[in-house]
Enzyme design. Structure first.
Site, PDB file in Angstrom:
ATOM      1  N   SER A   1      -9.335   2.495   3.183  1.00  0.00           N
ATOM      2  CA  SER A   1      -8.476   2.953   2.370  1.00  0.00           C
ATOM      3  C   SER A   1      -7.179   2.121   1.587  1.00  0.00           C
ATOM      4  O   SER A   1      -6.674   2.554   0.801  1.00  0.00           O
ATOM      5  CB  SER A   1      -7.698   3.953   3.139  1.00  0.00           C
ATOM      6  OG  SER A   1      -6.818   3.180   4.129  1.00  0.00           O
TER       7      SER A   1
ATOM      8  N   SER B   1     -10.157  -0.318   7.419  1.00  0.00           N
ATOM      9  CA  SER B   1      -9.238  -0.037   5.884  1.00  0.00           C
ATOM     10  C   SER B   1      -8.598  -1.202   5.617  1.00  0.00           C
ATOM     11  O   SER B   1      -8.041  -1.248   4.336  1.00  0.00           O
ATOM     12  CB  SER B   1      -8.301   1.154   5.735  1.00  0.00           C
ATOM     13  OG  SER B   1      -8.959   2.320   6.095  1.00  0.00           O
TER      14      SER B   1
ATOM     15  N   LYS C   1       0.706  -1.224   0.018  1.00  0.00           N
ATOM     16  CA  LYS C   1      -0.160   0.034  -0.089  1.00  0.00           C
ATOM     17  C   LYS C   1       0.805   1.429   0.012  1.00  0.00           C
ATOM     18  O   LYS C   1       1.833   1.541   0.803  1.00  0.00           O
ATOM     19  CB  LYS C   1      -0.990   0.026   1.362  1.00  0.00           C
ATOM     20  CG  LYS C   1      -1.855   0.950   1.264  1.00  0.00           C
ATOM     21  CD  LYS C   1      -2.818   1.091   2.534  1.00  0.00           C
ATOM     22  CE  LYS C   1      -3.511   2.233   2.706  1.00  0.00           C
ATOM     23  NZ  LYS C   1      -4.623   1.956   3.998  1.00  0.00           N
TER      24      LYS C   1
END
Length: 456
Positions: free
Chosen positions: A149, A173, A80
């Protein structure tokens, strides 16, 4: 039909037996990226040349007789884009971040690199891991969000562009995008994996953990994180439980067959589709588990609000100088969060922090009163299947467990009437416990559907 990637454990076995090369695995993942990335937009950057070069290097080690250093040896993973990887920029989904490369790996990344994992690239995050919708689309239906996210991490894993990915969670997330994209995700206990060199959103709530297609894949990734990247200390420090494989914990916990189904006001947010799919999954589990309802402590009525208070204040503190100087560079939802944090009183923030431990203790006592501390909480992973792309979905079913710092896993449990995945969320007080319970239930439910994009 796209060739299905093996599980990490199976791929590791094939590598050890010489039946497949790390280069073959990288090429399979890159082929899926080439086929689907233009539609889904899961990646910030793909280091094609670097991944192929590393795969070839590892292949040469095997050819000369070296043994794989771990089950992740030669396994392609994604990171990420709020987590530092040496030589790659960390852009955090924001125009405020430039192209300056990170000087070294975050400890979580270093742990995976030491294990022999191959990094394919950086996956899309919502802006500063907050709520503004990403460019990424849901692989099951491009008109829907993949969640946030860790949007790109979940979408890329779902489309088998990688064997798994690192995500982060402050509210929901990891769990929410994994559920929306029909894969599995693990949020570790708070503080068990180093957050060093990871862009913070709220330092009392942030977690880093894996997204993958199977509970066993999650375990193999997390095993390396727990053993080598714990607390930012030296690599020689280990978590004793991480020395065992998942089958060991499945055996240890096989006699503890109680699932406490969460009930009460928190569940009011679940829509009819989620209720129907998760209820059917729980009915299937009743033949193997004692499924018992459990009302949460009364303090849970305020947990979501306390979580929001901490997140808003700490996000505002972290970004306040840049927000004051360049407010137009922040998206509307993270801007709203920070304005909320700046307006929050110190007394309210202190109360929200103080109640974290109080509520944890109340929940532990309640489970003890129910007679089985080794039982596991279970509830839907999300309030709805993935909504449209104007939002990333609600975190109400996830933020309580981020607030309390408890280990949490989501597994796919079926498809809603609109064809979108739903997830079942497991919460416990220890990592082995939640892995064992989720792993046993995964094998019973056997929900391994793939997005239609992969089946054509």
């Amino acid at each position: 039909m796209t060739r299905e990637l093996p599980t990490i454990a199976r791929a590791a076995e094939l590598i050890r037996e010489g039946e497949i090369r790390p280069l073959d695995l990288v090429e399979l993942c890159l082929a899926n990226i080439d086929r689907h990335e233009s539609a889904v937009q899961a990646w910030v950057s793909v280091d094609r040349a670097g991944a192929l070069k590393e795969a070839e290097r590892l292949g040469r080690l095997l050819a000369r007789g070296d043994e794989p250093t771990s089950p992740l040896f030669g396994i392609p993973l994604a990171i990420k884009d709020i987590i530092d990887v040496a030589g790659w920029p960390t852009k955090c989904g924001s125009p405020l971040r430039g192209s300056q490369p990170a000087l070294k790996d975050a400890p979580a990344v270093a742990a995976l690199r030491e294990a022999g994992a191959i990094f394919l690239g950086k996956t899309v995050t919502t802006e500063f891991a907050s709520f503004d919708p990403p460019i990424t689309k849901n692989p099951w239906n491009l008109a829907h969000t993949p969640g946030g996210s860790s949007s790109g991490s979940a979408a890329a894993t779902s489309l088998e562009m990688c064997f798994g990915a690192l995500g982060t969670q402050t509210g929901g997330s990891i769990i929410r995008p994994a559920s929306f994209c029909g894969v599995s995700g693990f949020k570790p206990p708070f503080g068990e994996v180093s957050l060093e060199q990871i862009e913070p959103l709220a330092f009392h709530l942030d977690h880093v953990g894996p997204i993958a297609r199977r509970v066993s894949d999650l375990y193999l990734i997390y095993q390396q994180l727990a053993a080598r990247a714990s607390g930012g200390v030296e690599a020689t420090v280990t978590r004793p439980w991480a020395e065992h494989d998942l089958e060991y914990w499945l055996e240890c916990y096989s006699v503890y067959r109680t699932l406490f189904v969460v009930e009460g006001p928190l569940l009011n947010a679940a829509d009819e589709q989620v209720r129907k799919v998760t209820s059917a999954a729980l009915d299937r589990l009743k033949s193997s588990f004692e499924v018992r309802p459990l009302g949460l402590p009364r303090a849970f009525e305020k947990v979501v609000a306390w979580h929001r208070t901490i997140m808003a204040v700490e996000a505002a503190e972290h970004h306040r100088q840049q927000f004051a100087a360049q407010p137009d560079k922040f998206g509307p939802r993270i801007s709203s969060l920070m304005r909320e944090g700046l307006a929050t009183s110190a007394v309210d923030y202190a109360e929200a922090l103080r109640m974290q431990e109080n509520v944890r203790n109340e929940l532990a006592q309640l489970l003890h009163v129910q007679g089985d501390l080794l039982g596991c909480l279970v509830m839907p992973s999300t309030t709805t299947p993935a909504p449209d792309t104007s939002s990333t979905g609600g975190p109400e079913f996830n933020s309580p467990w981020s607030y309390l710092g408890l280990p949490t896993i989501t597994i796919p449990c079926g498809l809603a009437e609109n064809g979108l995945p739903c997830g079942l969320q497991f919460i416990a007080f220890t990592s082995p416990q939640v892995f064992a319970m989720a792993g046993m239930c995964e094998r019973i439910l056997h929900q391994y559907a793939r997005p239609a994009m992969l089946e054509t």
